[in-house]
Scaffold this motif. Structure first.
Motif, PDB file in Angstrom:
ATOM      1  N   LEU A  55      35.197  41.392  40.213  1.00 26.71           N
ATOM      2  CA  LEU A  55      35.950  40.146  40.349  1.00 26.71           C
ATOM      3  C   LEU A  55      36.645  39.824  39.019  1.00 26.71           C
ATOM      4  O   LEU A  55      37.786  39.352  39.002  1.00 26.71           O
ATOM      5  N   PHE A  56      35.961  40.101  37.899  1.00 26.16           N
ATOM      6  CA  PHE A  56      36.571  39.900  36.591  1.00 26.16           C
ATOM      7  C   PHE A  56      37.708  40.892  36.368  1.00 26.16           C
ATOM      8  O   PHE A  56      38.724  40.566  35.759  1.00 26.16           O
ATOM      9  N   ARG A  57      37.559  42.124  36.858  1.00 30.42           N
ATOM     10  CA  ARG A  57      38.635  43.108  36.716  1.00 30.42           C
ATOM     11  C   ARG A  57      39.876  42.652  37.489  1.00 30.42           C
ATOM     12  O   ARG A  57      41.002  42.779  37.012  1.00 30.42           O
ATOM     13  N   ILE A  58      39.653  42.121  38.684  1.00 36.46           N
ATOM     14  CA  ILE A  58      40.772  41.587  39.473  1.00 36.46           C
ATOM     15  C   ILE A  58      41.404  40.406  38.742  1.00 36.46           C
ATOM     16  O   ILE A  58      42.630  40.303  38.618  1.00 36.46           O
ATOM     17  N   ASN A  59      40.568  39.519  38.242  1.00 34.90           N
ATOM     18  CA  ASN A  59      41.017  38.336  37.505  1.00 34.90           C
ATOM     19  C   ASN A  59      41.897  38.714  36.312  1.00 34.90           C
ATOM     20  O   ASN A  59      42.879  38.047  35.999  1.00 34.90           O
ATOM     21  N   LYS A  60      41.563  39.837  35.652  1.00 29.23           N
ATOM     22  CA  LYS A  60      42.304  40.263  34.460  1.00 29.23           C
ATOM     23  C   LYS A  60      43.363  41.330  34.755  1.00 29.23           C
ATOM     24  O   LYS A  60      44.016  41.824  33.843  1.00 29.23           O
ATOM     25  N   GLY A  61      43.503  41.696  36.023  1.00 27.75           N
ATOM     26  CA  GLY A  61      44.539  42.660  36.390  1.00 27.75           C
ATOM     27  C   GLY A  61      44.197  44.096  36.042  1.00 27.75           C
ATOM     28  O   GLY A  61      45.095  44.925  35.867  1.00 27.75           O
TER      29      GLY A  61
ATOM     30  N   THR B  80      40.553  36.726  27.130  1.00 29.97           N
ATOM     31  CA  THR B  80      41.905  36.338  27.536  1.00 29.97           C
ATOM     32  C   THR B  80      41.832  34.900  28.028  1.00 29.97           C
ATOM     33  O   THR B  80      40.972  34.570  28.859  1.00 29.97           O
ATOM     34  N   GLU B  81      42.686  34.072  27.536  1.00 25.92           N
ATOM     35  CA  GLU B  81      42.694  32.676  27.972  1.00 25.92           C
ATOM     36  C   GLU B  81      42.803  32.624  29.494  1.00 25.92           C
ATOM     37  O   GLU B  81      43.687  33.261  30.080  1.00 25.92           O
ATOM     38  N   PRO B  82      41.884  31.897  30.160  1.00 19.01           N
ATOM     39  CA  PRO B  82      41.854  31.889  31.630  1.00 19.01           C
ATOM     40  C   PRO B  82      43.201  31.639  32.299  1.00 19.01           C
ATOM     41  O   PRO B  82      43.553  32.294  33.279  1.00 19.01           O
ATOM     42  N   SER B  83      43.994  30.725  31.744  1.00 13.13           N
ATOM     43  CA  SER B  83      45.279  30.388  32.370  1.00 13.13           C
ATOM     44  C   SER B  83      46.297  31.512  32.270  1.00 13.13           C
ATOM     45  O   SER B  83      47.305  31.511  32.978  1.00 13.13           O
ATOM     46  N   LYS B  84      46.041  32.494  31.396  1.00 13.90           N
ATOM     47  CA  LYS B  84      46.981  33.601  31.195  1.00 13.90           C
ATOM     48  C   LYS B  84      46.559  34.874  31.929  1.00 13.90           C
ATOM     49  O   LYS B  84      47.199  35.911  31.800  1.00 13.90           O
ATOM     50  N   ARG B  85      45.486  34.788  32.695  1.00 15.02           N
ATOM     51  CA  ARG B  85      45.039  35.951  33.461  1.00 15.02           C
ATOM     52  C   ARG B  85      45.886  36.086  34.730  1.00 15.02           C
ATOM     53  O   ARG B  85      46.332  35.082  35.296  1.00 15.02           O
ATOM     54  N   PRO B  86      46.132  37.327  35.182  1.00 13.42           N
ATOM     55  CA  PRO B  86      47.042  37.552  36.323  1.00 13.42           C
ATOM     56  C   PRO B  86      46.677  36.781  37.582  1.00 13.42           C
ATOM     57  O   PRO B  86      47.558  36.293  38.293  1.00 13.42           O
ATOM     58  N   ILE B  87      45.374  36.701  37.886  1.00 17.75           N
ATOM     59  CA  ILE B  87      44.953  35.956  39.079  1.00 17.75           C
ATOM     60  C   ILE B  87      43.809  35.019  38.693  1.00 17.75           C
ATOM     61  O   ILE B  87      42.748  35.471  38.246  1.00 17.75           O
ATOM     62  N   LEU B  88      44.030  33.724  38.836  1.00 16.87           N
ATOM     63  CA  LEU B  88      43.013  32.743  38.480  1.00 16.87           C
ATOM     64  C   LEU B  88      41.827  32.840  39.443  1.00 16.87           C
ATOM     65  O   LEU B  88      41.997  33.106  40.633  1.00 16.87           O
TER      66      LEU B  88
ATOM     67  N   GLY C 217      35.105  28.483  40.569  1.00 15.06           N
ATOM     68  CA  GLY C 217      36.102  27.668  41.256  1.00 15.06           C
ATOM     69  C   GLY C 217      36.815  28.358  42.402  1.00 15.06           C
ATOM     70  O   GLY C 217      37.738  27.801  42.999  1.00 15.06           O
ATOM     71  N   GLY C 218      36.382  29.587  42.715  1.00 16.68           N
ATOM     72  CA  GLY C 218      36.970  30.314  43.832  1.00 16.68           C
ATOM     73  C   GLY C 218      36.286  29.972  45.148  1.00 16.68           C
ATOM     74  O   GLY C 218      35.516  29.009  45.237  1.00 16.68           O
ATOM     75  N   THR C 219      36.537  30.780  46.164  1.00 19.04           N
ATOM     76  CA  THR C 219      36.018  30.521  47.508  1.00 19.04           C
ATOM     77  C   THR C 219      35.325  31.753  48.057  1.00 19.04           C
ATOM     78  O   THR C 219      35.843  32.867  47.924  1.00 19.04           O
ATOM     79  N   SER C 220      34.171  31.579  48.665  1.00 16.52           N
ATOM     80  CA  SER C 220      33.463  32.696  49.295  1.00 16.52           C
ATOM     81  C   SER C 220      33.250  32.397  50.779  1.00 16.52           C
ATOM     82  O   SER C 220      32.991  31.259  51.163  1.00 16.52           O
ATOM     83  N   ILE C 221      33.378  33.451  51.587  1.00 18.36           N
ATOM     84  CA  ILE C 221      33.192  33.308  53.039  1.00 18.36           C
ATOM     85  C   ILE C 221      32.124  34.293  53.500  1.00 18.36           C
ATOM     86  O   ILE C 221      32.265  35.513  53.322  1.00 18.36           O
ATOM     87  N   GLY C 222      31.056  33.776  54.054  1.00 22.81           N
ATOM     88  CA  GLY C 222      29.985  34.618  54.594  1.00 22.81           C
ATOM     89  C   GLY C 222      30.353  35.052  56.003  1.00 22.81           C
ATOM     90  O   GLY C 222      30.614  34.223  56.874  1.00 22.81           O
TER      91      GLY C 222
END
Length: 279
Positions: free
Chosen positions: A163-169, A183-191, A215-220
Motif C-alpha cells: 500500500l505504501f509502494r502504491i502511495n509512493k508510485g 516524501t511529504e504526504p501531499s506530494k505522493r502520487p496517490i494519497l 484515512g483510506g477505505t477498506s471493504i470486506g
C-alpha cells in the motif's frame, strides 16, 4: 469533462475477493495428483515442522511436487494455470464500467493486486490487463526458465508495505530505498485517503487496518451463499477492521458497485471543493 484527473487506487486481494478459491486449486494442484484439501494439509505440516512461513511452505511444496510428478514449472506453463480461474459474478465486466464512471467524475482509477497467491498465474488471467501492477508471491527462475526458489512471498503483514509502494508510485517489490525515503504526504502520487482496499478475510486485516488508520477505505468481501461468511464479514465491520462489507458480486448496482461509486463521488466532490481553498 475535467482535464486534470484525481488519481484513486483500488487494491484487491485476488483469491476469495475477485476469484473463487485459491488460484492454485483450479488446475495446478489437480495436475499434481492431489485434492486441494490434501495439498493444504501438507502445507500446514511443513510450516509447523520447519517453523516456516505458510506462503513459503506452499511455494516450496508446489515446486517439490512438480519435480516428483514431472509437471512443468516453466514460467509460461505456470502462467497458463491462470486461464482456468473462476471469478465471482460480474468481475470481467466490472473494470471497464467502473473506470468509465470514474472518468465522468474527473477521477482516474488505477487498479492493483496485493495477493499471497501466485503472481505468474494471476498474470495469466483474463483480467490481468486491467491492473497497473500485480504485487503477488512469485518464483525465481533458473537459466532454463524453470521455477527453482521463491523470489517473493507476500503474507498477512507484508501486504501493508505494498500500500505504501502504491502511495509512493513504486511499481516493484525490490526498491527499498525509495519506500523508506521520506516524501511529504501531499506530494505522493496517490494519497492514502484516495485509496480503497478490497479483501476477503484474515490475511487482509493488517492491510485494512493500516489503510483505515491512514484515512483510506477498506471493504470486506464475503462469498455469496456460504454459511457463516456474512457473520465473519460482520465481525470485520464490528471490530473496525473494514469500513464496509459487501457480497462478492461485481455486477452493476451490486453492493460493491454501489459502495465504490459512492466513494468516487465523495472524492470527486472533495477535489472540486479543494480548488477553492487557499494554497
Amino acid at each position: 469533462m475535467p482535464k486534470k484527473y484525481t488519481p484513486i487506487a483500488i487494491a484487491y486481494d485476488f483469491d476469495g475477493t475477485l476469484a473463487k478459491g485459491n488460484i492454485q486449486e483450479n488446475s495446478f494442484i489437480p495436475d499434481l495428483g492431489l485434492r486441494k484439501e490434501d495439498f493444504w494439509m501438507k502445507v500446514q505440516s511443513i510450516k509447523k515442522h520447519n517453523e516456516m512461513d505458510e506462503i513459503l511452505a506452499y511455494m516450496y511444496l508446489l515446486i517439490e511436487l512438480a519435480k516428483t510428478k514431472k509437471v512443468s514449472c516453466k514460467k509460461e506453463d505456470i502462467k497458463k494455470h491462470g486461464e482456468s480461474v473462476k471469478y465471482f459474478e460480474g468481475v470481467e465486466e466490472y473494470f471497464a464500467r467502473i473506470d468509465d464512471y470514474a472518468r465522468q467524475k474527473g477521477i482516474k482509477l488505477r487498479h492493483y493486486i496485493i495477493s499471497s497467491g501466485t503472481k505468474e498465474m494471476i498474470e495469466g488471467t483474463s483480467i490481468a490487463k486491467n491492473f497497473e501492477h500485480i504485487f503477488a508471491s512469485s518464483f525465481k527462475y533458473d537459466h532454463h526458465g524453470i521455477a527453482e526458489w521463491p523470489a517473493l512471498a507476500i503474507n498477512y503483514t507484508t501486504k501493508t508495505q505494498y500500500l505504501f509502494r502504491i502511495n509512493k508510485g513504486i511499481k516493484n517489490a525490490w526498491d527499498n530505498s525509495n519506500i523508506n525515503k521520506y516524501t511529504e504526504p501531499s506530494k505522493r502520487p496517490i494519497l492514502f485517503e484516495n485509496m480503497i482496499y478490497l479483501g476477503d478475510g484474515d490475511t487482509d486485516i493488517p492491510a485494512m487496518k493500516m489503510l483505515n488508520y491512514q484515512g483510506g477505505t477498506s471493504i470486506g468481501i464475503y462469498p455469496p451463499n456460504t454459511n457463516g461468511a456474512k457473520n465473519k464479514a460482520d465481525e470485520l465491520l464490528k471490530n473496525d477492521r473494514a469500513s464496509y462489507i459487501a457480497k462478492a458480486d461485481y455486477t452493476e448496482n451490486s453492493e460493491i458497485d454501489t459502495i465504490i461509486k459512492a466513494i468516487i463521488d465523495q472524492i470527486s466532490s472533495k477535489a472540486a471543493i479543494n480548488k477553492y481553498t487557499k494554497g
